[in-house]
Design a protein around this motif. Structure first.
Motif, PDB file in Angstrom:
ATOM      1  N   HIS A 179      93.084 114.511  43.012  1.00 36.07           N
ATOM      2  CA  HIS A 179      92.250 113.480  42.391  1.00 36.07           C
ATOM      3  C   HIS A 179      91.840 113.931  40.985  1.00 36.07           C
ATOM      4  O   HIS A 179      92.100 115.065  40.584  1.00 36.07           O
ATOM      5  N   THR A 180      91.177 113.053  40.250  1.00 43.62           N
ATOM      6  CA  THR A 180      90.699 113.359  38.904  1.00 43.62           C
ATOM      7  C   THR A 180      89.182 113.404  38.911  1.00 43.62           C
ATOM      8  O   THR A 180      88.526 112.527  39.470  1.00 43.62           O
ATOM      9  N   ILE A 181      88.632 114.442  38.269  1.00 43.96           N
ATOM     10  CA  ILE A 181      87.182 114.573  38.141  1.00 43.96           C
ATOM     11  C   ILE A 181      86.783 114.268  36.700  1.00 43.96           C
ATOM     12  O   ILE A 181      87.474 114.662  35.757  1.00 43.96           O
ATOM     13  N   THR A 182      85.681 113.530  36.546  1.00 48.08           N
ATOM     14  CA  THR A 182      85.107 113.260  35.232  1.00 48.08           C
ATOM     15  C   THR A 182      83.622 113.599  35.296  1.00 48.08           C
ATOM     16  O   THR A 182      82.920 113.151  36.197  1.00 48.08           O
ATOM     17  N   ASN A 183      83.179 114.407  34.355  1.00 46.29           N
ATOM     18  CA  ASN A 183      81.771 114.800  34.260  1.00 46.29           C
ATOM     19  C   ASN A 183      81.255 114.337  32.901  1.00 46.29           C
ATOM     20  O   ASN A 183      81.807 114.701  31.870  1.00 46.29           O
ATOM     21  N   THR A 184      80.216 113.525  32.905  1.00 48.17           N
ATOM     22  CA  THR A 184      79.605 113.030  31.680  1.00 48.17           C
ATOM     23  C   THR A 184      78.199 113.613  31.570  1.00 48.17           C
ATOM     24  O   THR A 184      77.381 113.427  32.473  1.00 48.17           O
ATOM     25  N   VAL A 185      77.937 114.333  30.475  1.00 49.08           N
ATOM     26  CA  VAL A 185      76.637 114.974  30.255  1.00 49.08           C
ATOM     27  C   VAL A 185      76.006 114.383  28.999  1.00 49.08           C
ATOM     28  O   VAL A 185      76.624 114.375  27.935  1.00 49.08           O
ATOM     29  N   VAL A 186      74.792 113.906  29.124  1.00 46.29           N
ATOM     30  CA  VAL A 186      74.018 113.450  27.970  1.00 46.29           C
ATOM     31  C   VAL A 186      73.234 114.652  27.473  1.00 46.29           C
ATOM     32  O   VAL A 186      72.429 115.230  28.200  1.00 46.29           O
ATOM     33  N   ILE A 187      73.477 115.067  26.227  1.00 44.54           N
ATOM     34  CA  ILE A 187      72.823 116.239  25.650  1.00 44.54           C
ATOM     35  C   ILE A 187      71.444 115.823  25.140  1.00 44.54           C
ATOM     36  O   ILE A 187      71.339 114.973  24.263  1.00 44.54           O
TER      37      ILE A 187
END
Length: 109
Positions: A75-83
């Motif tokens: 599968h594909t992992i996506t991590n979105t972080v708001v700095i």
């Protein structure tokens, strides 16, 4: 939020390197999610990241890549972080911004 009740919590670790600054850049690395449920296997992944300033001035780091081993392999992992740094002036110093924090969202599809 996961509909799979065995994969709703865990410990997320990742490390990478690249050229990131307060206005943009990219990096690459690898990581692992050790799921809290004892019946699961850690999900290992590789990623590439892009840091960008959105039109509203929000700095966001988006990392994506394949899950290479363990639960969700293939599968594909996506991590979105708001700095949400409180010391953006550190970007103008020789040592730069050395740490930050912010909310993040992980998706595995």
């Amino acid at each position: 939020m996961s509909l799979d009740l065995r994969h709703t919590a865990g410990t997320y670790h990742f490390a990478g390197s690249g050229n990131l600054n307060c206005l943009g850049g990219s990096s690459a690395g690898s990581g692992q999610i050790a799921w809290s449920d004892p019946g699961t296997r850690p999900s290992r992944f590789t990623f590439t990241s892009t840091l960008a300033v959105r039109p509203d001035g929000t700095t966001v780091l988006v990392s994506t890549g394949p899950v290479t081993a363990g639960d969700y392999a293939g599968h594909t992992i996506t991590n979105t972080v708001v700095i949400t740094s409180t010391d953006l002036l550190a970007c103008t110093t020789p040592s730069g911004l050395t740490s930050t924090a912010g909310p993040f969202l992980i998706n595995i599809v």
